[in-house]
Enzyme design. Structure first.
Site, PDB file in Angstrom:
ATOM      1  N   SER A  67       0.707  -1.060   0.005  1.00  0.00           N
ATOM      2  CA  SER A  67      -0.140  -0.197  -0.035  1.00  0.00           C
ATOM      3  C   SER A  67       0.822   1.235   0.148  1.00  0.00           C
ATOM      4  O   SER A  67       1.602   1.499   0.845  1.00  0.00           O
ATOM      5  CB  SER A  67      -1.050  -0.028   1.181  1.00  0.00           C
ATOM      6  OG  SER A  67      -1.549   1.299   1.181  1.00  0.00           O
ATOM      7  N   ASP A  96      -4.894   3.357  -1.965  1.00  0.00           N
ATOM      8  CA  ASP A  96      -5.800   3.561  -1.041  1.00  0.00           C
ATOM      9  C   ASP A  96      -6.244   5.017  -1.187  1.00  0.00           C
ATOM     10  O   ASP A  96      -5.486   6.148  -1.085  1.00  0.00           O
ATOM     11  CB  ASP A  96      -5.213   3.635   0.266  1.00  0.00           C
ATOM     12  CG  ASP A  96      -5.136   2.112   0.984  1.00  0.00           C
ATOM     13  OD1 ASP A  96      -6.195   1.563   0.539  1.00  0.00           O
ATOM     14  OD2 ASP A  96      -4.058   1.750   1.205  1.00  0.00           O
ATOM     15  N   MET A 136     -12.186   4.106  -0.953  1.00  0.00           N
ATOM     16  CA  MET A 136     -13.004   4.205   0.517  1.00  0.00           C
ATOM     17  C   MET A 136     -13.625   5.755   0.327  1.00  0.00           C
ATOM     18  O   MET A 136     -13.203   6.564   1.122  1.00  0.00           O
ATOM     19  CB  MET A 136     -11.832   4.223   1.515  1.00  0.00           C
ATOM     20  CG  MET A 136     -11.421   2.892   1.687  1.00  0.00           C
ATOM     21  SD  MET A 136      -9.974   2.787   3.057  1.00  0.00           S
ATOM     22  CE  MET A 136      -8.628   3.171   1.711  1.00  0.00           C
ATOM     23  N   PHE A 154      -7.139   4.742   8.326  1.00  0.00           N
ATOM     24  CA  PHE A 154      -5.909   5.210   8.806  1.00  0.00           C
ATOM     25  C   PHE A 154      -4.969   3.758   8.698  1.00  0.00           C
ATOM     26  O   PHE A 154      -5.568   2.650   8.875  1.00  0.00           O
ATOM     27  CB  PHE A 154      -5.905   5.561  10.290  1.00  0.00           C
ATOM     28  CG  PHE A 154      -6.522   6.861  10.387  1.00  0.00           C
ATOM     29  CD1 PHE A 154      -6.077   7.867  10.180  1.00  0.00           C
ATOM     30  CD2 PHE A 154      -7.779   6.882  10.808  1.00  0.00           C
ATOM     31  CE1 PHE A 154      -6.697   9.367  10.381  1.00  0.00           C
ATOM     32  CE2 PHE A 154      -8.559   7.791  11.067  1.00  0.00           C
ATOM     33  CZ  PHE A 154      -7.976   9.173  10.897  1.00  0.00           C
ATOM     34  N   GLY A 155      -3.793   4.128   8.165  1.00  0.00           N
ATOM     35  CA  GLY A 155      -2.608   2.777   7.985  1.00  0.00           C
ATOM     36  C   GLY A 155      -2.065   2.653   9.434  1.00  0.00           C
ATOM     37  O   GLY A 155      -2.331   3.347  10.506  1.00  0.00           O
ATOM     38  N   GLY A 156      -1.397   1.532   9.569  1.00  0.00           N
ATOM     39  CA  GLY A 156      -0.832   1.192  11.036  1.00  0.00           C
ATOM     40  C   GLY A 156      -1.490   0.548  11.908  1.00  0.00           C
ATOM     41  O   GLY A 156      -1.182   0.624  13.081  1.00  0.00           O
ATOM     42  N   MET A 187      -9.039   7.925   0.024  1.00  0.00           N
ATOM     43  CA  MET A 187      -9.916   8.318   1.142  1.00  0.00           C
ATOM     44  C   MET A 187     -10.337   9.715   0.836  1.00  0.00           C
ATOM     45  O   MET A 187      -9.635  10.677   0.337  1.00  0.00           O
ATOM     46  CB  MET A 187      -9.094   8.294   2.427  1.00  0.00           C
ATOM     47  CG  MET A 187      -8.542   6.632   2.648  1.00  0.00           C
ATOM     48  SD  MET A 187      -7.745   6.930   4.111  1.00  0.00           S
ATOM     49  CE  MET A 187      -6.966   5.283   4.202  1.00  0.00           C
ATOM     50  N   GLY A 219       1.234  -2.454   4.237  1.00  0.00           N
ATOM     51  CA  GLY A 219       1.575  -0.963   3.976  1.00  0.00           C
ATOM     52  C   GLY A 219       2.808  -0.702   4.904  1.00  0.00           C
ATOM     53  O   GLY A 219       3.848  -0.692   4.433  1.00  0.00           O
ATOM     54  N   SER A 220       2.747  -0.345   6.168  1.00  0.00           N
ATOM     55  CA  SER A 220       3.813  -0.150   7.084  1.00  0.00           C
ATOM     56  C   SER A 220       4.817  -1.332   7.137  1.00  0.00           C
ATOM     57  O   SER A 220       5.862  -1.063   7.261  1.00  0.00           O
ATOM     58  CB  SER A 220       3.365   0.354   8.373  1.00  0.00           C
ATOM     59  OG  SER A 220       2.419  -0.682   9.005  1.00  0.00           O
ATOM     60  N   ASP A 229      -6.627  -6.423   4.010  1.00  0.00           N
ATOM     61  CA  ASP A 229      -5.960  -5.367   3.954  1.00  0.00           C
ATOM     62  C   ASP A 229      -6.242  -4.689   5.391  1.00  0.00           C
ATOM     63  O   ASP A 229      -7.316  -4.647   6.058  1.00  0.00           O
ATOM     64  CB  ASP A 229      -6.721  -4.285   2.958  1.00  0.00           C
ATOM     65  CG  ASP A 229      -6.152  -2.824   3.210  1.00  0.00           C
ATOM     66  OD1 ASP A 229      -5.021  -2.717   3.702  1.00  0.00           O
ATOM     67  OD2 ASP A 229      -6.764  -1.822   2.405  1.00  0.00           O
ATOM     68  N   GLY A 230      -5.010  -4.728   5.870  1.00  0.00           N
ATOM     69  CA  GLY A 230      -5.209  -4.023   7.079  1.00  0.00           C
ATOM     70  C   GLY A 230      -4.298  -4.703   8.317  1.00  0.00           C
ATOM     71  O   GLY A 230      -4.691  -6.099   8.609  1.00  0.00           O
ATOM     72  N   HIS A 277      -1.150  -1.124  -4.306  1.00  0.00           N
ATOM     73  CA  HIS A 277      -2.382  -1.016  -3.635  1.00  0.00           C
ATOM     74  C   HIS A 277      -2.493   0.849  -3.683  1.00  0.00           C
ATOM     75  O   HIS A 277      -1.610   1.378  -2.808  1.00  0.00           O
ATOM     76  CB  HIS A 277      -2.366  -1.472  -2.417  1.00  0.00           C
ATOM     77  CG  HIS A 277      -3.987  -1.536  -1.700  1.00  0.00           C
ATOM     78  ND1 HIS A 277      -4.799  -2.391  -2.267  1.00  0.00           N
ATOM     79  CD2 HIS A 277      -4.625  -0.988  -0.998  1.00  0.00           C
ATOM     80  CE1 HIS A 277      -6.061  -2.493  -1.784  1.00  0.00           C
ATOM     81  NE2 HIS A 277      -5.808  -1.317  -0.658  1.00  0.00           N
ATOM     82  N   HIS A 330      -8.239   1.056  -4.426  1.00  0.00           N
ATOM     83  CA  HIS A 330      -9.259   0.624  -3.166  1.00  0.00           C
ATOM     84  C   HIS A 330      -9.818   2.064  -2.725  1.00  0.00           C
ATOM     85  O   HIS A 330      -9.137   3.096  -2.405  1.00  0.00           O
ATOM     86  CB  HIS A 330      -8.392   0.242  -2.008  1.00  0.00           C
ATOM     87  CG  HIS A 330      -9.252  -0.119  -0.727  1.00  0.00           C
ATOM     88  ND1 HIS A 330      -8.721  -0.341   0.392  1.00  0.00           N
ATOM     89  CD2 HIS A 330     -10.710   0.084  -0.513  1.00  0.00           C
ATOM     90  CE1 HIS A 330      -9.684  -0.562   1.139  1.00  0.00           C
ATOM     91  NE2 HIS A 330     -10.845  -0.270   0.437  1.00  0.00           N
ATOM     92  N   MET A 342     -11.772  -6.368   4.971  1.00  0.00           N
ATOM     93  CA  MET A 342     -10.728  -5.280   5.818  1.00  0.00           C
ATOM     94  C   MET A 342     -10.655  -5.663   7.113  1.00  0.00           C
ATOM     95  O   MET A 342     -11.528  -6.283   7.938  1.00  0.00           O
ATOM     96  CB  MET A 342     -11.591  -3.992   6.055  1.00  0.00           C
ATOM     97  CG  MET A 342     -11.848  -3.170   4.867  1.00  0.00           C
ATOM     98  SD  MET A 342     -10.246  -2.395   4.126  1.00  0.00           S
ATOM     99  CE  MET A 342      -9.752  -1.785   5.315  1.00  0.00           C
TER     100      MET A 342
END
Length: 216
Positions: A7, A34, A67, A142-144, A36, A196-197, A174-175, A32, A65, A136
């Site tokens: 991501s 994201d 959102m 929010f990431g992380g 928002m 992501g992170s 994802d997540g 990916h 994606h 999800m």
């Protein structure tokens, strides 16, 4: 073999092109994207112009994606030669079947995402139309965030439904995906992992992607 979709939300935006290329050359199957809007989710990320700025780079295909609200209005903005999937949220669509067909009208694969509290049964009447179901494993925005374990049960249920009815959709998660839960997700039936992170927060992005690929 399962695929990896890092991501870009977790990337260093001052080096976005370089990091997108680095991840792609290290073996990422998708990037990916994201998106928002600050309405459907309590955060704003970036729009189509940022994604399209990567078109000039040699990168993996886009896994978009959305959102956002009003997906029918904006989905077409994210169509490029690199766009493979556009995924929308079940919770954001008043007329989900029509929105799925709208994405298909661009020649793009259509996915639907489910928030942690949304049941799989809400997709019962569109399963045959889907190329992707995104589970999800955090609340979007929010990431992380920390992985929500119920996502694993959803993946297993979706894999069972897919097998029983001979359906073709891929399952994506994802997540909170990292090296500690990636193998469990793949064993449960996940086809695409979004990280992501866990990727862009690593000291060595190339090595981290290779570590993921070994597990997949």
């Amino acid at each position: 073999m399962a695929k990896l979709s890092p991501s870009l939300l977790a990337a260093d935006f001052s080096k976005l092109g370089d990091q997108a290329v680095k991840a792609s050359k290290a073996g990422a199957d998708y990037l990916h994207i994201d998106v928002m809007d600050g309405h459907f989710v309590p955060n704003i990320s970036y729009g189509a112009s940022v994604m399209k700025s990567l078109d000039k780079y040699d990168t993996a295909p886009y896994d978009v994606h959305l959102m956002i609200e009003d997906v029918d209005r904006y989905a077409g903005d994210f169509v490029t030669d690199k766009t493979e999937y556009i995924t929308i949220h079940q919770e954001a669509c008043t007329h989900l079947h029509r929105s799925i067909q709208h994405i298909h009208s661009f020649g793009i694969k259509a996915g639907v995402a489910l928030n942690p509290a949304t049941s799989i049964i809400t997709l019962e009447n569109v399963l045959e139309d889907l190329d992707l179901i995104l589970v999800m494993s955090v609340n979007p925005g929010f990431g992380g965030q920390k992985f929500i374990p119920i996502a694993l049960d959803k993946v297993e249920e979706l894999a069972s439904i897919r097998s029983e009815y001979n359906l073709k959709f891929n399952i994506e998660v994802d997540g909170g995906v990292d090296l500690t839960n990636a193998k469990d997700l793949v064993d449960a039936g996940c086809d695409i992992l979004v990280a992501g992170s866990a990727v862009f927060g690593a000291e060595d992005i190339r090595k981290r992607i290779k570590d993921f690929k070994k597990l997949l």
